[in-house]
Design a protein around this motif. Sequence first.
Motif, PDB file in Angstrom:
ATOM      1  N   PHE A  24       5.331  -2.518  -6.351  1.00  0.00           N
ATOM      2  CA  PHE A  24       4.416  -1.771  -5.577  1.00  0.00           C
ATOM      3  C   PHE A  24       3.342  -0.831  -6.408  1.00  0.00           C
ATOM      4  N   LYS A  25       3.799  -0.512  -7.554  1.00  0.00           N
ATOM      5  CA  LYS A  25       2.990   0.330  -8.595  1.00  0.00           C
ATOM      6  C   LYS A  25       1.647  -0.695  -8.653  1.00  0.00           C
ATOM      7  N   GLN A  26       1.930  -2.121  -8.889  1.00  0.00           N
ATOM      8  CA  GLN A  26       0.813  -3.123  -9.401  1.00  0.00           C
ATOM      9  C   GLN A  26       0.558  -3.887  -8.019  1.00  0.00           C
ATOM     10  N   ARG A  27       0.409  -3.446  -6.794  1.00  0.00           N
ATOM     11  CA  ARG A  27       0.197  -4.090  -5.667  1.00  0.00           C
ATOM     12  C   ARG A  27      -0.985  -4.694  -5.915  1.00  0.00           C
ATOM     13  N   ASN A  28      -1.167  -6.121  -5.282  1.00  0.00           N
ATOM     14  CA  ASN A  28      -2.338  -6.898  -5.513  1.00  0.00           C
ATOM     15  C   ASN A  28      -2.508  -7.560  -6.842  1.00  0.00           C
ATOM     16  N   LYS A  29      -1.745  -7.241  -7.829  1.00  0.00           N
ATOM     17  CA  LYS A  29      -1.675  -7.756  -9.358  1.00  0.00           C
ATOM     18  C   LYS A  29      -0.425  -8.421  -9.520  1.00  0.00           C
ATOM     19  N   PRO A  30      -0.370  -9.672 -10.177  1.00  0.00           N
ATOM     20  CA  PRO A  30       0.803 -10.123 -10.537  1.00  0.00           C
ATOM     21  C   PRO A  30       1.497  -9.567 -11.665  1.00  0.00           C
TER      22      PRO A  30
END
Length: 84
Positions: A24-30
């Motif tokens: 969730f902290k890096q949502r939309n990023k792998p």
Amino acid sequence: MLYDSEVRALRLTMLERAIVTALFKQRNKPVDRLQLAAALGGDLENFDLQRVDAVVSRLRRKATAAGISLPLHAVRGTGYQFQT
């Protein structure tokens, strides 16, 4: 607890919560599997990365059984990501 848009709840284990938080902290990023392994804690030198896959698989099964659609996707050769 993890809630979907229809306020259905999914109780998470400590390991599942660690994975969800990291994603969730890096949502939309792998997020690569090594980062997810670090979120789970323990000795990264001897960590079996398949453990990350097992936690994700268990989380997906629980969500499906609860009727919750997780925006959790595998990123080939990298790890996983939440797409929102």
